[in-house]
Write a protein that holds these residues in place. Structure first.
Motif, PDB file in Angstrom:
ATOM      1  N   SER A  90     -28.993  80.263  45.521  1.00 27.03           N
ATOM      2  CA  SER A  90     -27.990  81.198  45.000  1.00 27.03           C
ATOM      3  C   SER A  90     -28.126  82.542  45.710  1.00 27.03           C
ATOM      4  O   SER A  90     -29.220  82.912  46.152  1.00 27.03           O
ATOM      5  N   GLY A  94     -29.694  86.780  39.598  1.00 32.65           N
ATOM      6  CA  GLY A  94     -28.785  86.674  38.460  1.00 32.65           C
ATOM      7  C   GLY A  94     -27.868  85.471  38.561  1.00 32.65           C
ATOM      8  O   GLY A  94     -27.613  84.776  37.568  1.00 32.65           O
ATOM      9  N   GLU A  95     -27.367  85.199  39.776  1.00 30.83           N
ATOM     10  CA  GLU A  95     -26.510  84.032  39.985  1.00 30.83           C
ATOM     11  C   GLU A  95     -27.287  82.746  39.737  1.00 30.83           C
ATOM     12  O   GLU A  95     -26.786  81.787  39.140  1.00 30.83           O
ATOM     13  N   LEU A  97     -29.858  82.419  37.770  1.00 25.51           N
ATOM     14  CA  LEU A  97     -30.119  82.330  36.343  1.00 25.51           C
ATOM     15  C   LEU A  97     -28.904  81.774  35.603  1.00 25.51           C
ATOM     16  O   LEU A  97     -29.029  80.905  34.730  1.00 25.51           O
ATOM     17  N   ARG A  98     -27.734  82.259  35.964  1.00 22.51           N
ATOM     18  CA  ARG A  98     -26.515  81.785  35.300  1.00 22.51           C
ATOM     19  C   ARG A  98     -26.263  80.309  35.590  1.00 22.51           C
ATOM     20  O   ARG A  98     -25.837  79.552  34.722  1.00 22.51           O
ATOM     21  N   ARG A  99     -26.517  79.910  36.831  1.00 22.24           N
ATOM     22  CA  ARG A  99     -26.308  78.498  37.169  1.00 22.24           C
ATOM     23  C   ARG A  99     -27.334  77.604  36.459  1.00 22.24           C
ATOM     24  O   ARG A  99     -26.990  76.527  35.958  1.00 22.24           O
ATOM     25  N   GLN A 101     -28.692  77.942  33.681  1.00 21.61           N
ATOM     26  CA  GLN A 101     -28.370  77.771  32.259  1.00 21.61           C
ATOM     27  C   GLN A 101     -27.505  76.540  32.018  1.00 21.61           C
ATOM     28  O   GLN A 101     -27.599  75.906  30.965  1.00 21.61           O
ATOM     29  N   ASN A 102     -26.689  76.182  32.993  1.00 18.89           N
ATOM     30  CA  ASN A 102     -25.823  75.014  32.845  1.00 18.89           C
ATOM     31  C   ASN A 102     -26.596  73.703  32.886  1.00 18.89           C
ATOM     32  O   ASN A 102     -26.072  72.667  32.464  1.00 18.89           O
ATOM     33  N   ASP A 114     -29.983  81.793  25.773  1.00 20.56           N
ATOM     34  CA  ASP A 114     -28.835  82.676  25.923  1.00 20.56           C
ATOM     35  C   ASP A 114     -29.255  83.820  26.831  1.00 20.56           C
ATOM     36  O   ASP A 114     -30.455  84.061  27.035  1.00 20.56           O
ATOM     37  N   PHE A 115     -28.288  84.549  27.363  1.00 21.93           N
ATOM     38  CA  PHE A 115     -28.597  85.592  28.333  1.00 21.93           C
ATOM     39  C   PHE A 115     -27.569  86.707  28.197  1.00 21.93           C
ATOM     40  O   PHE A 115     -26.369  86.453  28.143  1.00 21.93           O
ATOM     41  N   MET A 124     -33.278  87.347  27.869  1.00 19.27           N
ATOM     42  CA  MET A 124     -33.149  85.903  27.685  1.00 19.27           C
ATOM     43  C   MET A 124     -33.636  85.559  26.292  1.00 19.27           C
ATOM     44  O   MET A 124     -34.766  85.906  25.918  1.00 19.27           O
ATOM     45  N   LEU A 201     -31.442  91.415  38.447  1.00 22.32           N
ATOM     46  CA  LEU A 201     -30.392  90.403  38.578  1.00 22.32           C
ATOM     47  C   LEU A 201     -29.748  90.452  39.959  1.00 22.32           C
ATOM     48  O   LEU A 201     -29.236  89.447  40.445  1.00 22.32           O
TER      49      LEU A 201
END
Length: 343
Positions: A90, A94-95, A97-99, A101-102, A114-115, A124, A201
């Motif tokens: 990524s 931050g990117e 981390l968001r990915r 989570q999926n 959650d974030f 987090m 992030l």
């Protein structure tokens, strides 16, 4: 209800930390009814509820009431898994981390993180489906350090926590916990939370590569899909448990309970790389071992509880499964913890 499981990599990291600390891992595994080779079983996923038994065994054998806190600094970095690749490929932390989570189910079925941003900090929320595990001191204090170590490894050691909040209480050692964790620590909070500077992030990954990122996301999606296919096994086991005492444990009966056609159930089990007969045999074997190791039920009663029609059939099946007779197994296994067959 589907049984929640954790990826085996979590157990492997803790095992490596225990070896570094000189803990008698043989004694722990003996209590749990497994051996060291179990840790490296391919595609291993352990019951999330087993965390309770596991950490009690580790505390008892180590004699350390803060063993989770003290194992944390010795955890190796989480490496060689698709979640790590998502972070590295990524463009920013931050990117990644968001990915990630999926695809958190790849780490644990019970994970529900959650974030969000709160002032100058990112936060987090480290949630788990089980209330008991969510408030388990050893698990929380060890797991959060594993997470910090991982975040440091994917940010070139730039990551650091600014505050940690735990749901569990601590009657003593709060200051020591803060020293080990390297930040302010709050106990008895409403949620388990990890705070860190929001500016992190934006930390750029030197390994960012769009084409690799697409590849890693596809791979992560395929792994989640594979886990979802295996969910049917847990559903079938739950119904088998309900039907055992009726003596009518058949594929047709289970399919009817699930509201699907027998042919559909057979296909879904094949996609999960198993069969109805294999699921039934595995369930009976686990149940028989648990009853033999942790109860004083008579063999005749265990024959009934495991759904066999007569003792001779049970004896032959158990000898085929374990290489021992039920009586021999009981003699060698009684006194082990309840985890003996949870795993």
């Amino acid at each position: 209800m589907q049984e929640l499981r954790d990826a085996g990599v979590m157990l492997r990291l803790i095992y490596e930390a225990m070896k570094k600390k000189g803990i008698d891992t043989d004694a722990i595994f003996s209590r749990l009814g497994v051996d060291e080779s179990y840790v490296y079983t391919d595609q291993l996923r352990t019951p999330h509820s087993a965390q309770l038994y596991f950490w009690q065994a580790v505390e008892d054998v180590s004699g350390d009431p803060d063993i989770g806190l003290h194992l944390g600094p010795l955890l190796p970095a989480y490496k060689g898994q698709v979640l790590e690749y998502l972070f590295l490929s990524s463009p920013t932390f931050g990117e990644g981390l968001r990915r990630a989570q999926n695809y958190q189910r790849l780490l644990s079925d019970a994970a529900n993180t959650d974030f969000f941003i709160e002032g100058d900090d990112a936060c987090m929320v480290l949630d788990a489906a089980s209330d008991a595990v969510r408030r388990l001191k050893h698990f929380n204090e060890c797991f959060v350090q594993g997470l910090i170590t991982f975040f440091r490894s994917v940010t070139d050691d730039n990551f650091y926590p600014s505050r940690i909040e735990f749901e569990h209480e601590r009657e003593e050692g709060q200051e020591h916990a803060g020293e080990v964790l390297g930040c302010d620590v709050v106990f008895g909070a409403s949620e388990n939370r990890l705070y860190f500077p929001a500016k992190l992030l934006a930390h750029a990954s030197p390994h960012a590569e769009p084409e690799l990122l697409d590849l890693h996301e596809r791979f992560a999606s395929e792994q989640v899909a594979r886990l979802e296919k295996k969910d049917i096994v847990g559903q079938v086991e739950r119904i088998i448990a309900e039907l055992l005492d009726s003596g009518e444990v058949t594929l047709d009966a289970v399919a009817e309970r699930l509201g699907i056609k027998p042919r559909t159930l057979r296909t879904r089990l094949t996609e999960a790389e198993t069969s109805f007969n294999q699921v039934l045999a595995d369930f009976r074997y686990r149940l028989a071992r648990q009853l033999l190791a942790t109860t004083d039920e008579s063999i005749d009663e265990i024959v009934y509880l495991t759904g066999f029609s007569e003792p001779s059939t049970f004896y032959r099946a158990f000898k085929r499964w374990s290489g021992m007779t039920p009586i021999e197994y009981r003699k060698t296994s009684q006194g082990k913890d309840a985890l003996v067959d949870a795993m």
